[in-house]
Motif scaffolding. Structure first.
Motif, PDB file in Angstrom:
ATOM      1  N   LEU A 224       0.824  -1.199   0.000  1.00 41.72           N
ATOM      2  CA  LEU A 224       0.000   0.000   0.000  1.00 41.72           C
ATOM      3  C   LEU A 224       0.863   1.255   0.000  1.00 41.72           C
ATOM      4  CD1 LEU A 224      -2.734   1.422   0.132  1.00 41.72           C
ATOM      5  CD2 LEU A 224      -2.680   1.125   2.625  1.00 41.72           C
ATOM      6  N   SER A 225       1.920   1.264   0.791  1.00 39.06           N
ATOM      7  CA  SER A 225       2.793   2.437   0.818  1.00 39.06           C
ATOM      8  C   SER A 225       3.487   2.626  -0.529  1.00 39.06           C
ATOM      9  CB  SER A 225       3.825   2.310   1.946  1.00 39.06           C
ATOM     10  OG  SER A 225       4.657   1.171   1.737  1.00 39.06           O
ATOM     11  N   GLY A 226       3.874   1.523  -1.166  1.00 37.45           N
ATOM     12  CA  GLY A 226       4.482   1.613  -2.491  1.00 37.45           C
ATOM     13  C   GLY A 226       3.508   2.139  -3.528  1.00 37.45           C
ATOM     14  N   PHE A 227       2.268   1.689  -3.449  1.00 38.98           N
ATOM     15  CA  PHE A 227       1.248   2.180  -4.369  1.00 38.98           C
ATOM     16  C   PHE A 227       1.021   3.676  -4.180  1.00 38.98           C
ATOM     17  CE2 PHE A 227      -3.393   3.122  -4.679  1.00 38.98           C
ATOM     18  CZ  PHE A 227      -3.457   3.211  -6.064  1.00 38.98           C
ATOM     19  N   ARG A 228       0.986   4.117  -2.929  1.00 41.24           N
ATOM     20  CA  ARG A 228       0.804   5.547  -2.668  1.00 41.24           C
ATOM     21  C   ARG A 228       1.975   6.360  -3.231  1.00 41.24           C
ATOM     22  NH1 ARG A 228      -2.704   6.995   2.012  1.00 41.24           N
ATOM     23  NH2 ARG A 228      -1.223   8.685   2.385  1.00 41.24           N
ATOM     24  N   GLU A 229       3.188   5.834  -3.123  1.00 42.87           N
ATOM     25  CA  GLU A 229       4.338   6.545  -3.691  1.00 42.87           C
ATOM     26  C   GLU A 229       4.274   6.567  -5.215  1.00 42.87           C
ATOM     27  OE1 GLU A 229       9.210   6.304  -3.724  1.00 42.87           O
ATOM     28  OE2 GLU A 229       8.126   5.648  -1.920  1.00 42.87           O
ATOM     29  N   SER A 230       3.817   5.471  -5.825  1.00 45.41           N
ATOM     30  CA  SER A 230       3.643   5.461  -7.280  1.00 45.41           C
ATOM     31  C   SER A 230       2.602   6.489  -7.704  1.00 45.41           C
ATOM     32  CB  SER A 230       3.211   4.065  -7.755  1.00 45.41           C
ATOM     33  OG  SER A 230       4.239   3.112  -7.563  1.00 45.41           O
ATOM     34  N   LEU A 231       1.552   6.630  -6.910  1.00 43.75           N
ATOM     35  CA  LEU A 231       0.519   7.624  -7.195  1.00 43.75           C
ATOM     36  C   LEU A 231       1.092   9.033  -7.100  1.00 43.75           C
ATOM     37  CD1 LEU A 231      -2.434   8.354  -7.724  1.00 43.75           C
ATOM     38  CD2 LEU A 231      -2.865   8.090  -5.274  1.00 43.75           C
ATOM     39  N   ASP A 232       1.912   9.286  -6.097  1.00 44.47           N
ATOM     40  CA  ASP A 232       2.555  10.600  -5.965  1.00 44.47           C
ATOM     41  C   ASP A 232       3.442  10.888  -7.170  1.00 44.47           C
ATOM     42  OD1 ASP A 232       1.362  11.043  -3.492  1.00 44.47           O
ATOM     43  OD2 ASP A 232       3.081  10.290  -2.350  1.00 44.47           O
ATOM     44  N   TYR A 233       4.205   9.900  -7.581  1.00 47.65           N
ATOM     45  CA  TYR A 233       5.095  10.065  -8.735  1.00 47.65           C
ATOM     46  C   TYR A 233       4.279  10.381  -9.991  1.00 47.65           C
ATOM     47  CZ  TYR A 233       8.284   8.786 -12.529  1.00 47.65           C
ATOM     48  OH  TYR A 233       9.042   8.788 -13.683  1.00 47.65           O
ATOM     49  N   ALA A 234       3.203   9.640 -10.198  1.00 48.80           N
ATOM     50  CA  ALA A 234       2.396   9.819 -11.405  1.00 48.80           C
ATOM     51  C   ALA A 234       1.766  11.204 -11.456  1.00 48.80           C
ATOM     52  CB  ALA A 234       1.315   8.740 -11.470  1.00 48.80           C
ATOM     53  N   ALA A 236       2.647  13.921  -9.993  1.00 48.00           N
ATOM     54  CA  ALA A 236       3.645  14.989 -10.099  1.00 48.00           C
ATOM     55  C   ALA A 236       3.997  15.304 -11.552  1.00 48.00           C
ATOM     56  CB  ALA A 236       4.906  14.606  -9.333  1.00 48.00           C
ATOM     57  N   LEU A 237       3.663  14.383 -12.482  1.00 49.86           N
ATOM     58  CA  LEU A 237       3.950  14.578 -13.897  1.00 49.86           C
ATOM     59  C   LEU A 237       2.773  15.183 -14.655  1.00 49.86           C
ATOM     60  CD1 LEU A 237       5.858  11.228 -14.599  1.00 49.86           C
ATOM     61  CD2 LEU A 237       6.812  13.474 -14.076  1.00 49.86           C
ATOM     62  N   SER A 238       1.702  15.529 -13.943  1.00 47.23           N
ATOM     63  CA  SER A 238       0.538  16.242 -14.503  1.00 47.23           C
ATOM     64  C   SER A 238      -0.140  15.520 -15.659  1.00 47.23           C
ATOM     65  CB  SER A 238       0.945  17.655 -14.944  1.00 47.23           C
ATOM     66  OG  SER A 238       1.400  18.412 -13.853  1.00 47.23           O
ATOM     67  N   PRO A 239      -0.524  14.253 -15.468  1.00 43.37           N
ATOM     68  CA  PRO A 239      -1.293  13.591 -16.528  1.00 43.37           C
ATOM     69  C   PRO A 239      -2.690  14.202 -16.627  1.00 43.37           C
ATOM     70  CG  PRO A 239      -1.297  12.247 -14.546  1.00 43.37           C
ATOM     71  CD  PRO A 239      -0.358  13.398 -14.280  1.00 43.37           C
ATOM     72  N   ASN A 240      -3.267  14.121 -17.811  1.00 41.32           N
ATOM     73  CA  ASN A 240      -4.622  14.616 -17.990  1.00 41.32           C
ATOM     74  C   ASN A 240      -5.620  13.762 -17.217  1.00 41.32           C
ATOM     75  OD1 ASN A 240      -6.564  16.400 -19.530  1.00 41.32           O
ATOM     76  ND2 ASN A 240      -7.263  14.402 -20.224  1.00 41.32           N
ATOM     77  N   HIS A 241      -5.333  12.479 -17.098  1.00 34.56           N
ATOM     78  CA  HIS A 241      -6.197  11.569 -16.354  1.00 34.56           C
ATOM     79  C   HIS A 241      -5.340  10.427 -15.824  1.00 34.56           C
ATOM     80  CE1 HIS A 241      -6.163  10.168 -20.546  1.00 34.56           C
ATOM     81  NE2 HIS A 241      -6.189   8.961 -20.040  1.00 34.56           N
ATOM     82  N   LEU A 242      -5.875   9.722 -14.856  1.00 31.87           N
ATOM     83  CA  LEU A 242      -5.161   8.606 -14.232  1.00 31.87           C
ATOM     84  C   LEU A 242      -6.155   7.470 -14.030  1.00 31.87           C
ATOM     85  CD1 LEU A 242      -2.404   7.805 -13.101  1.00 31.87           C
ATOM     86  CD2 LEU A 242      -3.072   8.775 -10.914  1.00 31.87           C
ATOM     87  N   ASP A 243      -5.901   6.346 -14.678  1.00 31.18           N
ATOM     88  CA  ASP A 243      -6.766   5.171 -14.567  1.00 31.18           C
ATOM     89  C   ASP A 243      -6.085   4.144 -13.674  1.00 31.18           C
ATOM     90  OD1 ASP A 243      -8.678   6.248 -16.306  1.00 31.18           O
ATOM     91  OD2 ASP A 243      -7.606   5.507 -18.065  1.00 31.18           O
ATOM     92  N   ILE A 244      -6.773   3.739 -12.622  1.00 29.76           N
ATOM     93  CA  ILE A 244      -6.182   2.874 -11.614  1.00 29.76           C
ATOM     94  C   ILE A 244      -7.019   1.606 -11.493  1.00 29.76           C
ATOM     95  CG2 ILE A 244      -5.443   2.689  -9.213  1.00 29.76           C
ATOM     96  CD1 ILE A 244      -5.316   5.726  -9.107  1.00 29.76           C
ATOM     97  N   PHE A 245      -6.348   0.443 -11.523  1.00 29.04           N
ATOM     98  CA  PHE A 245      -7.042  -0.830 -11.521  1.00 29.04           C
ATOM     99  C   PHE A 245      -6.411  -1.771 -10.500  1.00 29.04           C
ATOM    100  CE2 PHE A 245      -6.662   0.848 -15.842  1.00 29.04           C
ATOM    101  CZ  PHE A 245      -8.003   0.985 -16.207  1.00 29.04           C
ATOM    102  N   LEU A 309      -1.588  20.626  -8.665  1.00 26.79           N
ATOM    103  CA  LEU A 309      -0.312  20.759  -7.952  1.00 26.79           C
ATOM    104  C   LEU A 309      -0.173  22.136  -7.314  1.00 26.79           C
ATOM    105  CD1 LEU A 309       2.111  18.907 -10.409  1.00 26.79           C
ATOM    106  CD2 LEU A 309       1.072  18.031  -8.303  1.00 26.79           C
ATOM    107  N   ALA A 310      -0.719  23.164  -7.977  1.00 30.15           N
ATOM    108  CA  ALA A 310      -0.654  24.517  -7.414  1.00 30.15           C
ATOM    109  C   ALA A 310      -1.449  24.620  -6.120  1.00 30.15           C
ATOM    110  CB  ALA A 310      -1.185  25.526  -8.437  1.00 30.15           C
ATOM    111  N   VAL A 311      -2.592  23.955  -6.053  1.00 29.78           N
ATOM    112  CA  VAL A 311      -3.418  23.979  -4.851  1.00 29.78           C
ATOM    113  C   VAL A 311      -2.756  23.203  -3.714  1.00 29.78           C
ATOM    114  CG1 VAL A 311      -5.588  23.096  -3.885  1.00 29.78           C
ATOM    115  CG2 VAL A 311      -5.615  24.429  -6.009  1.00 29.78           C
ATOM    116  N   LEU A 312      -2.044  22.141  -4.041  1.00 33.56           N
ATOM    117  CA  LEU A 312      -1.384  21.335  -2.998  1.00 33.56           C
ATOM    118  C   LEU A 312      -0.159  22.021  -2.415  1.00 33.56           C
ATOM    119  CD1 LEU A 312      -3.262  19.023  -3.924  1.00 33.56           C
ATOM    120  CD2 LEU A 312      -1.299  17.488  -3.734  1.00 33.56           C
ATOM    121  N   LYS A 313       0.490  22.871  -3.176  1.00 37.15           N
ATOM    122  CA  LYS A 313       1.768  23.430  -2.749  1.00 37.15           C
ATOM    123  C   LYS A 313       1.706  24.145  -1.403  1.00 37.15           C
ATOM    124  CE  LYS A 313       5.782  25.927  -4.533  1.00 37.15           C
ATOM    125  NZ  LYS A 313       6.365  26.653  -5.707  1.00 37.15           N
ATOM    126  N   PRO A 314       0.747  25.045  -1.148  1.00 34.82           N
ATOM    127  CA  PRO A 314       0.706  25.704   0.161  1.00 34.82           C
ATOM    128  C   PRO A 314       0.438  24.738   1.317  1.00 34.82           C
ATOM    129  CG  PRO A 314      -0.601  26.917  -1.446  1.00 34.82           C
ATOM    130  CD  PRO A 314      -0.273  25.598  -2.059  1.00 34.82           C
TER     131      PRO A 314
END
Length: 379
Positions: A224-234, A236-245, A309-314
């Motif tokens: 679970l912690s690895g998945f959360r880190e993969s989500l953070d990495y993804a 951070a690259l500003s994809p238009n959408h993210l499909d998770i299965f 990402l701009a909203v998360l920064k503060p």
């Protein structure tokens, strides 16, 4: 006998040959006799890969009919050189066999005449051969009219010319990230160089090409912690959408054969979803599923990419932490889907306001909400 014959692999040629023999044998039966296989016992045939250039086009032959305003699933190439163990392609032919460009051009012209609105290209990795990809993209831009395109690509194979060509089409690119951890990906026949991957994705952001990622939770060796880190990495690259299965342990795949080795507990009925394994137990799979739902709602369906990402920064929060808390704001509401964008935006604004207040950033709430609403109005 349930079946007369089972064909493994590409069966256009072998099935046609068998069916001709079957018809010939049927002609030899007495008139009025019960319908049965005259060939005898059921047969299992492993078909050899077909010569793509010799196959007739189901579109040009009129077997398949493109519909005005409809979508088309279009095959341009067969074979996949990669060996992802959770995928059927991993046991298929590694030889790339292309349909001729003359056929592709004729099919595309047919789609345009019939008013097709969207095409999903079925090639497992459209840009596996740079020169052919660029040639086809130029053809699509020149003759594709107003058709919207969908491609599956490998980010590692991108270059500036491809990124520019994709940006010249109304298209969406799907990129199979799956995990940000090399050791996890190694167990399923994949790899990643994080810096190289990010650099290649940066080419798409620079040209304005729309793209999204696939992530899988429950891969062997993941947690679970690895998945959360993969989500953070993804994110951070500003994809238009993210499909998770969740991982599917499909019969016939290499991964299915390795299920015991990786302690995979999974459903034996379709869609064969993972329940858990030693490093990703069922309780963590449930947490990951809730997080995936939050990503789908807040980020993808909420059209959050321009401001996320701009909203998360503060807040000094990572994406997974931020989105995990969002899920608690609307427990039970998933059954009310689909929501209108205005409803999702209201949830986004409420969540942002609550976290900004909680972290002592109340003075920034109006600016953050203006950013969300401005982009929502334009999207």
């Amino acid at each position: 006998m349930l079946f007369d014959a089972v064909f493994l692999g590409e069966a256009e040629t072998s099935f046609a040959a068998w069916f001709k023999a079957w018809l010939g044998a049927m002609d030899g039966q007495e008139s009025g006799s019960p319908a049965r296989s005259p060939i005898g016992e059921s047969v299992v045939m492993r078909s050899r890969p077909c010569d793509a250039a010799s196959l007739p086009s189901p579109w040009l032959e009129g077997i398949l009919e493109p519909k005005r305003g409809g979508a088309v699933a279009w095959e341009l190439t067969r074979g996949c050189p990669f060996h992802c163990t959770y995928c059927y392609e991993g046991r298929g032919s590694t030889e790339l066999r292309h349909f001729p460009e003359a056929r592709i051009t004729a099919e595309l012209e047919l789609f345009v005449r019939r008013g097709v609105s969207e095409i999903f290209v079925l090639d497992p990795t459209f840009n596996v051969q740079r020169g052919r990809a660029l040639s086809l993209l130029k053809l699509f831009a020149r003759k594709g009219g107003d058709i919207a395109w969908n491609f599956e690509i490998r980010a590692e194979l991108l270059d500036p010319a491809q990124a520019e060509a994709f940006s010249n089409l109304p298209c969406s690119l799907q990129i199979g990230l799956q995990s940000a951890f090399p050791k996890v990906l190694e167990k399923v026949g994949r790899d990643i160089d994080r810096k190289k991957f990010a650099s290649k994705v940066g080419l798409l952001n620079a040209t304005g090409a729309a793209f999204g990622f696939d992530l899988i939770y429950g891969l062997p060796g993941d947690s679970l912690s690895g998945f959360r880190e993969s989500l953070d990495y993804a994110l951070a690259l500003s994809p238009n959408h993210l499909d998770i299965f969740p991982l599917a342990v499909l019969p016939g795949t290499i991964l299915r054969d390795q299920a015991s080795e990786f302690t995979l507990d999974f459903d034996r009925k379709p869609p064969y979803l993972l329940r858990g394994h030693s490093s990703f137990p069922a309780s963590d799979m449930a947490v990951a599923a809730r997080l995936a739902f939050s990503v789908s709602t807040f980020y993808t369906r909420g059209r959050a990419v321009p401001w996320f990402l701009a909203v998360l920064k503060p807040l000094r929060m990572k994406p997974a932490e931020f989105l995990a808390e969002f899920r608690t704001d609307f427990d039970g509401r998933e059954y009310a889907l689909p929501w209108k964008h205005g409803e999702i935006e209201a949830l986004q604004c409420a969540h942002i306001s609550r976290l900004y207040e909680k972290r002592g950033k109340s003075a920034l709430i109006p600016a953050a909400l203006d950013l969300v609403r401005y982009h929502g109005a334009w999207s």
